[in-house]
Design a protein around this motif. Structure first.
Motif, PDB file in Angstrom:
ATOM      1  N   UNK A   1       0.840  -1.210   0.000  1.00 49.65           N
ATOM      2  CA  UNK A   1       0.000   0.000   0.000  1.00 49.65           C
ATOM      3  C   UNK A   1       0.870   1.253   0.000  1.00 49.65           C
ATOM      4  N   UNK A   2       1.940   1.232   0.751  1.00 51.58           N
ATOM      5  CA  UNK A   2       2.872   2.371   0.775  1.00 51.58           C
ATOM      6  C   UNK A   2       3.521   2.528  -0.594  1.00 51.58           C
ATOM      7  N   UNK A   3       3.950   1.416  -1.189  1.00 49.47           N
ATOM      8  CA  UNK A   3       4.585   1.465  -2.519  1.00 49.47           C
ATOM      9  C   UNK A   3       3.617   1.992  -3.577  1.00 49.47           C
ATOM     10  N   UNK A   4       2.339   1.702  -3.438  1.00 54.19           N
ATOM     11  CA  UNK A   4       1.312   2.161  -4.386  1.00 54.19           C
ATOM     12  C   UNK A   4       0.874   3.596  -4.116  1.00 54.19           C
ATOM     13  N   UNK A   5       1.406   4.187  -3.065  1.00 54.32           N
ATOM     14  CA  UNK A   5       1.053   5.559  -2.673  1.00 54.32           C
ATOM     15  C   UNK A   5      -0.427   5.711  -2.327  1.00 54.32           C
ATOM     16  N   UNK A   6      -0.975   4.673  -1.682  1.00 49.20           N
ATOM     17  CA  UNK A   6      -2.357   4.771  -1.189  1.00 49.20           C
ATOM     18  C   UNK A   6      -2.404   5.848  -0.110  1.00 49.20           C
ATOM     19  N   UNK A   7      -3.568   6.461   0.029  1.00 52.83           N
ATOM     20  CA  UNK A   7      -3.729   7.509   1.044  1.00 52.83           C
ATOM     21  C   UNK A   7      -4.046   6.934   2.420  1.00 52.83           C
ATOM     22  N   UNK A   8      -4.614   5.729   2.445  1.00 46.93           N
ATOM     23  CA  UNK A   8      -5.059   5.183   3.722  1.00 46.93           C
ATOM     24  C   UNK A   8      -5.086   3.663   3.683  1.00 46.93           C
ATOM     25  N   UNK A   9      -4.970   3.057   4.867  1.00 41.55           N
ATOM     26  CA  UNK A   9      -5.169   1.615   5.017  1.00 41.55           C
ATOM     27  C   UNK A   9      -6.165   1.389   6.147  1.00 41.55           C
ATOM     28  N   UNK A  10      -6.936   0.321   5.980  1.00 45.13           N
ATOM     29  CA  UNK A  10      -7.963  -0.011   6.964  1.00 45.13           C
ATOM     30  C   UNK A  10      -7.894  -1.506   7.222  1.00 45.13           C
ATOM     31  N   UNK A  11      -7.524  -1.910   8.439  1.00 43.49           N
ATOM     32  CA  UNK A  11      -7.536  -3.307   8.842  1.00 43.49           C
ATOM     33  C   UNK A  11      -8.896  -3.582   9.464  1.00 43.49           C
ATOM     34  N   UNK A  12      -9.620  -4.520   8.893  1.00 47.66           N
ATOM     35  CA  UNK A  12     -11.011  -4.747   9.272  1.00 47.66           C
ATOM     36  C   UNK A  12     -11.170  -5.216  10.720  1.00 47.66           C
ATOM     37  N   UNK A  13     -12.392  -5.256  11.149  1.00 47.48           N
ATOM     38  CA  UNK A  13     -12.762  -5.645  12.501  1.00 47.48           C
ATOM     39  C   UNK A  13     -12.085  -6.960  12.900  1.00 47.48           C
ATOM     40  N   UNK A  14     -11.448  -6.982  14.066  1.00 49.33           N
ATOM     41  CA  UNK A  14     -10.743  -8.132  14.657  1.00 49.33           C
ATOM     42  C   UNK A  14      -9.454  -8.490  13.926  1.00 49.33           C
ATOM     43  N   UNK A  15      -8.987  -7.624  13.032  1.00 50.80           N
ATOM     44  CA  UNK A  15      -7.684  -7.812  12.405  1.00 50.80           C
ATOM     45  C   UNK A  15      -6.746  -6.792  13.035  1.00 50.80           C
ATOM     46  N   UNK A  16      -5.794  -7.288  13.806  1.00 51.80           N
ATOM     47  CA  UNK A  16      -4.878  -6.413  14.541  1.00 51.80           C
ATOM     48  C   UNK A  16      -3.440  -6.815  14.226  1.00 51.80           C
TER      49      UNK A  16
ATOM     50  N   UNK B   1      -4.673   5.656   9.002  1.00 53.52           N
ATOM     51  CA  UNK B   1      -4.703   4.248   9.391  1.00 53.52           C
ATOM     52  C   UNK B   1      -5.819   3.974  10.390  1.00 53.52           C
ATOM     53  N   UNK B   2      -6.596   2.944  10.090  1.00 49.83           N
ATOM     54  CA  UNK B   2      -7.642   2.470  10.987  1.00 49.83           C
ATOM     55  C   UNK B   2      -7.440   0.971  11.158  1.00 49.83           C
ATOM     56  N   UNK B   3      -7.673   0.484  12.393  1.00 47.31           N
ATOM     57  CA  UNK B   3      -7.472  -0.939  12.667  1.00 47.31           C
ATOM     58  C   UNK B   3      -8.562  -1.440  13.605  1.00 47.31           C
TER      59      UNK B   3
END
Length: 177
Positions: free
Chosen positions: A111-126, A141-143
């Protein structure tokens, strides 16, 4: 007149209150939901009973552009499916992750290499290492939260379904009329 959450984070989170402040920040969530329009969903399943499929369907109906990422599928939701983030030939605003926590660090690096603006790790993914890497790289970032549930919470859809969204607001949108 404003509206906002009563509490900083969900009651059933796996994160400490300090981690919730970093990775479940209401201002960050609103910024992502309001500014990100193209969402690559890593781990999107072709099976309609899976949570990732349901979330993708909901987000698409809410006006987001969905890009499926799954190396085992050619098409999902009648959309071209890509094997990984590096294969996507267009800018990505948000990378929504439906993969085990152990896979998240490599996905965040992509995601960093693709220059995404944000990442979101879904519910219960930590994965704290992955989340911190994303945050340090400047990605919103949301987790340990569900993007569909947060969209419903901030857009008013969950209120109409009778759920306590922990948001006090005079604003009422009637999406189901």
């Amino acid at each position: 007149m404003g509206s906002g959450p009563v509490s900083a984070g969900p009651m059933n989170s796996l994160l400490t209150s300090q981690q919730q402040e970093l990775y479940q920040n209401p201002a960050t969530i609103r910024k992502i939901l309001n500014n990100c329009r193209t969402i690559a969903i890593v781990g999107l399943s072709a099976e309609s009973q899976k949570a990732s499929y349901f979330v993708a369907t909901y987000l698409r109906s809410a006006g987001y552009r969905i890009i499926p990422v799954n190396p085992k599928a050619d098409q999902i939701l009648d959309l071209k499916c890509y094997p990984d983030l590096a294969s996507i030939p267009e800018p990505i605003d948000l990378v929504d992750i439906f993969r085990p926590a152990s896979a998240c660090l490599d996905i965040v690096k992509d995601a960093i290499a693709c220059k995404a603006a944000a990442v979101w790790l879904q519910l219960k993914i930590v994965n704290l290492e992955a989340a911190e890497l994303a945050r340090q790289a400047g990605l919103l970032t949301v987790m340990d939260m569900c993007v569909k549930m947060e969209h419903g919470r901030y857009q008013g859809g969950l209120h109409e379904a009778g759920m306590n969204t922990e948001i006090i607001s005079a604003k009422r949108e009637h999406r189901f009329l």
